[in-house]
Design a protein around this motif. Structure first.
Motif: not given
Length: 403
Positions: A383-400
């Motif tokens: 499961e990707p780790g979501r950045r705790d932010s709304l204005a800037i949306r992204g992930y802190t980690s994406i295991p692939i």
């Protein structure tokens, strides 16, 4: 004429967006806000718009802009004492004409489309080099999502390669102030902003003595009709270009690869037809945009969506909501890389349209098809780790898993 809606439900929805569960998937909440009213009032008094047409109007309206820096003291009397706020509010990002016009003209003379396109072969090589290092299970953010854009913008600006990695944490800490400004946030953001400034001040001093073929050297030399950037303007410009140059692109790549892996039919269509890359990147920007909202202040009385607004009102445009507006995009919650007439709001609009948009698009157009072509068994490995932010949306980690 439409009234501004103030409802318990709208307030609850907006409040949910300030917490991680609501940020994980804000789109159902955006949908409901659009259904309630074109304009709703937030608890802090801001007027919130969520329709595509209204978001466009906010980005382009001549009576909307940023709060002038000389008025910031009435909102935040100590703003100039905080490096994180000072570095943001004195940058071109927060300027209005004529200051904005002047700064943008000076930087545009150096940050040209020609300079960006000249990077194409180098970016393609960087992508191949990063892919060469990937095997088994990796974190996409650390393997490609961050190192590609930070090295591209680092090379463009002239930041030595060994120095670039430290800025991932520094920029993330600094840009927390775009989300919320609290004493706790400033405790982290201020030293990060100060470190960034100190580094760029030293690098700029070196470039004054020994100019190179890089953007900082070009900004030092930039001149038009005798006008040049001051030292303060140069440092805030360099900090903004560097931060925006990799932070939003990292999130574009991360959000995009997660969207593709969760929509395997679309992933396969791009793998089979890499020539679709330009349109595909526009759809990835629309589907899960890295910049979800922007804020403006009314300088005078005006109307948005038939709603009268007064001078001094703060208007927040939820770009992520506008990008999912069914009045503008058919079946907006579906990822469709072949979508026609696509015009995402993701880079803003009007005079503040993102300077780095062509560079971000180019990096994604080269990186995503190359990744899919290299690894036919590409899959999420957790499961990707979501950045705790709304204005800037992204992930802190994406295991692939790349196979």
């Amino acid at each position: 004429m439409t009234d501004i809606v103030e409802s318990v439900e709208a307030t609850t929805l907006l409040d949910e967006l300030t917490r991680l569960p609501g940020r994980e998937d804000p789109y159902p909440r955006y949908r409901r806000l659009r259904e309630i009213s074109p304009v709703v009032r937030a608890e802090d008094g801001a007027l919130v718009v969520t329709r595509h047409a209204d978001c466009v109007a906010v980005t382009r309206h001549p009576k909307l802009g940023h709060l002038p820096s000389h008025m910031m003291e009435f909102v935040r009397p100590d703003w100039a004492d905080h490096p994180a706020l000072h570095q943001l509010f004195t940058s071109v990002l927060a300027k209005n004409p004529p200051d904005h016009t002047r700064l943008r003209r000076l930087v545009s003379s150096s940050f040209t489309a020609r300079r960006v396109q000249a990077l194409r072969p180098r970016i393609a090589q960087m992508v191949e080099d990063l892919l060469d290092r990937m095997s088994g299970e990796v974190d996409f953010v650390q393997a490609l999502g961050f190192p590609l854009p930070v090295n591209v913008i680092g090379e463009l600006l002239g930041i030595p390669e060994p120095d670039r990695a430290q800025f991932q944490t520094l920029v993330r800490d600094w840009t927390q102030v775009l989300e919320v400004i609290t004493p706790e946030v400033l405790e982290t953001a201020d030293p990060a902003a100060a470190t960034i400034r100190e580094y760029l001040a030293a690098l700029t001093a070196e470039r004054r003595k020994d100019p190179g073929d890089d953007l900082i050297s070009a900004l030092v030399a930039a001149e038009e009709d005798g006008d040049k950037l001051t030292e303060e303007e140069l440092l805030t410009m360099a900090a903004l270009l560097f931060a925006a140059g990799f932070e939003t692109t990292t999130n574009l790549l991360g959000n995009g690869i997660v969207a593709l892996l969760r929509n395997p039919d679309q992933l396969e269509s791009l793998r089979r037809q890499p020539g679709l890359a330009a349109g595909a990147v526009e759809e990835l920007l629309r589907f899960d945009t890295p910049v979800q909202l922007l804020s403006r202040v009314a300088w005078d009385d005006l109307e948005i969506a038939g709603v009268p607004m007064s001078g001094g009102d703060r208007i927040v445009a939820y770009l992520g909501a506008g990008n999912r507006d069914p009045e503008r995009f058919a079946d907006p919650d579906r990822l469709d890389l072949a979508r026609a007439d696509n015009a995402p709001l993701s880079f803003g609009g009007g005079i503040h349209y993102c300077l780095g948009a062509p560079l971000a698009r180019l990096e994604a157009q080269l990186a995503v098809p190359a990744l899919l072509a290299r690894f036919p068994r590409l899959a999420l490995a957790g499961e990707p780790g979501r950045r705790d932010s709304l204005a800037i949306r992204g992930y802190t980690s994406i295991p692939i898993s790349v196979g």
